[in-house]
Design a protein around this motif. Structure first.
Motif, PDB file in Angstrom:
ATOM      1  N   LEU A 179       0.836  -1.204   0.000  1.00  0.00           N
ATOM      2  CA  LEU A 179       0.000   0.000   0.000  1.00  0.00           C
ATOM      3  C   LEU A 179       0.868   1.250   0.000  1.00  0.00           C
ATOM      4  O   LEU A 179       0.606   2.202  -0.747  1.00  0.00           O
ATOM      5  CB  LEU A 179      -0.923  -0.003   1.218  1.00  0.00           C
ATOM      6  CG  LEU A 179      -1.850   1.213   1.345  1.00  0.00           C
ATOM      7  CD1 LEU A 179      -2.746   1.333   0.121  1.00  0.00           C
ATOM      8  CD2 LEU A 179      -2.688   1.125   2.613  1.00  0.00           C
ATOM      9  N   TYR A 180       1.921   1.250   0.816  1.00  0.00           N
ATOM     10  CA  TYR A 180       2.828   2.401   0.831  1.00  0.00           C
ATOM     11  C   TYR A 180       3.500   2.578  -0.528  1.00  0.00           C
ATOM     12  O   TYR A 180       3.678   3.704  -1.008  1.00  0.00           O
ATOM     13  CB  TYR A 180       3.888   2.226   1.919  1.00  0.00           C
ATOM     14  CG  TYR A 180       3.350   2.279   3.325  1.00  0.00           C
ATOM     15  CD1 TYR A 180       2.490   3.296   3.718  1.00  0.00           C
ATOM     16  CD2 TYR A 180       3.693   1.310   4.260  1.00  0.00           C
ATOM     17  CE1 TYR A 180       1.986   3.346   5.008  1.00  0.00           C
ATOM     18  CE2 TYR A 180       3.194   1.351   5.554  1.00  0.00           C
ATOM     19  CZ  TYR A 180       2.344   2.370   5.924  1.00  0.00           C
ATOM     20  OH  TYR A 180       1.847   2.424   7.200  1.00  0.00           O
ATOM     21  N   ALA A 181       3.881   1.457  -1.135  1.00  0.00           N
ATOM     22  CA  ALA A 181       4.544   1.533  -2.439  1.00  0.00           C
ATOM     23  C   ALA A 181       3.618   2.146  -3.483  1.00  0.00           C
ATOM     24  O   ALA A 181       4.043   2.963  -4.313  1.00  0.00           O
ATOM     25  CB  ALA A 181       4.988   0.137  -2.875  1.00  0.00           C
ATOM     26  N   LEU A 228       1.083   4.200  -2.892  1.00  0.00           N
ATOM     27  CA  LEU A 228       0.895   5.618  -2.583  1.00  0.00           C
ATOM     28  C   LEU A 228       2.094   6.444  -3.049  1.00  0.00           C
ATOM     29  O   LEU A 228       1.930   7.533  -3.615  1.00  0.00           O
ATOM     30  CB  LEU A 228       0.669   5.796  -1.079  1.00  0.00           C
ATOM     31  CG  LEU A 228      -0.644   5.209  -0.533  1.00  0.00           C
ATOM     32  CD1 LEU A 228      -0.707   5.358   0.977  1.00  0.00           C
ATOM     33  CD2 LEU A 228      -1.844   5.884  -1.183  1.00  0.00           C
ATOM     34  N   PHE A 229       3.295   5.921  -2.826  1.00  0.00           N
ATOM     35  CA  PHE A 229       4.487   6.602  -3.336  1.00  0.00           C
ATOM     36  C   PHE A 229       4.461   6.636  -4.865  1.00  0.00           C
ATOM     37  O   PHE A 229       4.847   7.631  -5.488  1.00  0.00           O
ATOM     38  CB  PHE A 229       5.759   5.894  -2.861  1.00  0.00           C
ATOM     39  CG  PHE A 229       6.224   6.327  -1.502  1.00  0.00           C
ATOM     40  CD1 PHE A 229       6.507   7.658  -1.241  1.00  0.00           C
ATOM     41  CD2 PHE A 229       6.394   5.404  -0.484  1.00  0.00           C
ATOM     42  CE1 PHE A 229       6.941   8.063   0.015  1.00  0.00           C
ATOM     43  CE2 PHE A 229       6.821   5.794   0.772  1.00  0.00           C
ATOM     44  CZ  PHE A 229       7.096   7.125   1.029  1.00  0.00           C
ATOM     45  N   GLY A 230       4.023   5.518  -5.450  1.00  0.00           N
ATOM     46  CA  GLY A 230       3.955   5.459  -6.908  1.00  0.00           C
ATOM     47  C   GLY A 230       3.011   6.496  -7.478  1.00  0.00           C
ATOM     48  O   GLY A 230       3.292   7.110  -8.516  1.00  0.00           O
ATOM     49  N   ILE A 231       1.887   6.703  -6.791  1.00  0.00           N
ATOM     50  CA  ILE A 231       0.943   7.733  -7.232  1.00  0.00           C
ATOM     51  C   ILE A 231       1.591   9.109  -7.151  1.00  0.00           C
ATOM     52  O   ILE A 231       1.461   9.937  -8.059  1.00  0.00           O
ATOM     53  CB  ILE A 231      -0.331   7.689  -6.367  1.00  0.00           C
ATOM     54  CG1 ILE A 231      -1.072   6.364  -6.583  1.00  0.00           C
ATOM     55  CG2 ILE A 231      -1.248   8.860  -6.699  1.00  0.00           C
ATOM     56  CD1 ILE A 231      -2.210   6.141  -5.608  1.00  0.00           C
ATOM     57  N   ALA A 232       2.311   9.344  -6.045  1.00  0.00           N
ATOM     58  CA  ALA A 232       2.950  10.648  -5.851  1.00  0.00           C
ATOM     59  C   ALA A 232       4.003  10.934  -6.920  1.00  0.00           C
ATOM     60  O   ALA A 232       4.180  12.079  -7.346  1.00  0.00           O
ATOM     61  CB  ALA A 232       3.579  10.711  -4.461  1.00  0.00           C
ATOM     62  N   PHE A 233       4.695   9.870  -7.356  1.00  0.00           N
ATOM     63  CA  PHE A 233       5.759  10.047  -8.346  1.00  0.00           C
ATOM     64  C   PHE A 233       5.326   9.603  -9.742  1.00  0.00           C
ATOM     65  O   PHE A 233       6.173   9.339 -10.595  1.00  0.00           O
ATOM     66  CB  PHE A 233       7.007   9.261  -7.925  1.00  0.00           C
ATOM     67  CG  PHE A 233       7.735   9.862  -6.762  1.00  0.00           C
ATOM     68  CD1 PHE A 233       8.629  10.905  -6.948  1.00  0.00           C
ATOM     69  CD2 PHE A 233       7.517   9.396  -5.471  1.00  0.00           C
ATOM     70  CE1 PHE A 233       9.301  11.470  -5.876  1.00  0.00           C
ATOM     71  CE2 PHE A 233       8.181   9.954  -4.392  1.00  0.00           C
ATOM     72  CZ  PHE A 233       9.077  10.997  -4.588  1.00  0.00           C
ATOM     73  N   ASN A 234       4.022   9.541  -9.958  1.00  0.00           N
ATOM     74  CA  ASN A 234       3.514   9.095 -11.251  1.00  0.00           C
ATOM     75  C   ASN A 234       4.005   9.958 -12.408  1.00  0.00           C
ATOM     76  O   ASN A 234       4.206   9.467 -13.525  1.00  0.00           O
ATOM     77  CB  ASN A 234       1.981   9.080 -11.228  1.00  0.00           C
ATOM     78  CG  ASN A 234       1.384   8.648 -12.545  1.00  0.00           C
ATOM     79  OD1 ASN A 234       0.964   9.464 -13.357  1.00  0.00           O
ATOM     80  ND2 ASN A 234       1.363   7.348 -12.776  1.00  0.00           N
ATOM     81  N   PHE A 235       4.217  11.235 -12.132  1.00  0.00           N
ATOM     82  CA  PHE A 235       4.667  12.138 -13.196  1.00  0.00           C
ATOM     83  C   PHE A 235       6.024  11.730 -13.751  1.00  0.00           C
ATOM     84  O   PHE A 235       6.362  12.056 -14.895  1.00  0.00           O
ATOM     85  CB  PHE A 235       4.729  13.576 -12.667  1.00  0.00           C
ATOM     86  CG  PHE A 235       5.767  13.803 -11.603  1.00  0.00           C
ATOM     87  CD1 PHE A 235       7.035  14.247 -11.935  1.00  0.00           C
ATOM     88  CD2 PHE A 235       5.470  13.559 -10.264  1.00  0.00           C
ATOM     89  CE1 PHE A 235       7.996  14.460 -10.958  1.00  0.00           C
ATOM     90  CE2 PHE A 235       6.425  13.768  -9.279  1.00  0.00           C
ATOM     91  CZ  PHE A 235       7.690  14.215  -9.622  1.00  0.00           C
TER      92      PHE A 235
END
Length: 207
Positions: free
Chosen positions: A41-43, A45-52
């Motif tokens: 889940l943390y991964a 969420l981080f992935g969403i944050a760095f999706n750009f």
């Protein structure tokens, strides 16, 4: 151009994205070990944050490689860590129960998803996450499904949903084992077969 040169060029091209993926993985592991909660889940969420970063020409090749090949390799290694001796120790009846439960849940989940109006890939993703091992299964299944503009949204919804349900089950299901005075073996089979995510199964074992 030699084979070695091609491999070196490809590795150089993928290095920035792979470094980003490793950084996200290590950060997720650190937060999970420090504060608890599922690593996957943390991964995500981080992935969403760095999706750009997936749109950046420098990091995109490595991110794409990590989200496909590396993830698939991780699933293979996870499966390889389960030995036949461990299965035999639990008993073949338990192994057959697991196979039957996974198959039934996958089939029922897919049919329920389709009847609820979900697409076939989304139904497969949701059913697999519930039937197998929660967020980890969702990410593995998502990596081999056809990619559409809704794939990322479906993955996020599935992971958040299955993690929420797993957390609720982790807190409430141990009470059932106490109520019916299950043995340690019976409790382990019940919790392992009914709670979606491995992390929550382990947590339930300590309650």
């Amino acid at each position: 151009m030699t084979q070695f040169t091609r491999i070196a060029d490809q590795a150089k091209m993928q290095a920035p994205g792979l470094l980003l993926a490793v950084t996200v993985a290590l950060a997720s592991l650190f937060i999970s070990s420090r504060y608890g909660g599922p690593v996957m889940l943390y991964a995500i969420l981080f992935g969403i944050a760095f999706n750009f970063m997936n749109e950046d020409a420098k990091t995109r090749p490595g991110v794409q490689f990590a989200s496909k090949r590396v993830l698939q390799l991780g699933v293979i290694l996870l499966g390889a860590s389960v030995t036949f001796s461990e299965i035999a120790e639990l008993g073949w009846a338990t192994a057959l129960l697991v196979v039957a439960a996974v198959t039934t849940t996958m089939g029922a989940g897919f049919l329920i998803g389709r009847s609820a109006g979900l697409t076939a890939p989304h139904s497969t993703l949701s059913a697999g996450a519930v039937a197998i091992c929660g967020a980890s299964a969702a990410m593995a299944i998502a990596s081999v499904l056809p990619q559409t503009k809704e794939s990322e949204r479906n993955l996020i919804l599935t992971v958040v949903g299955v993690t929420t349900l797993s957390t609720i089950a982790m807190v409430t299901y141990p009470s059932i084992t106490h109520l019916f005075t299950f043995t340690d073996m019976q409790s382990g089979v019940f919790l392992g077969a009914t709670i979606h995510d491995v992390a929550q199964v382990i947590g339930a074992g300590y309650i």
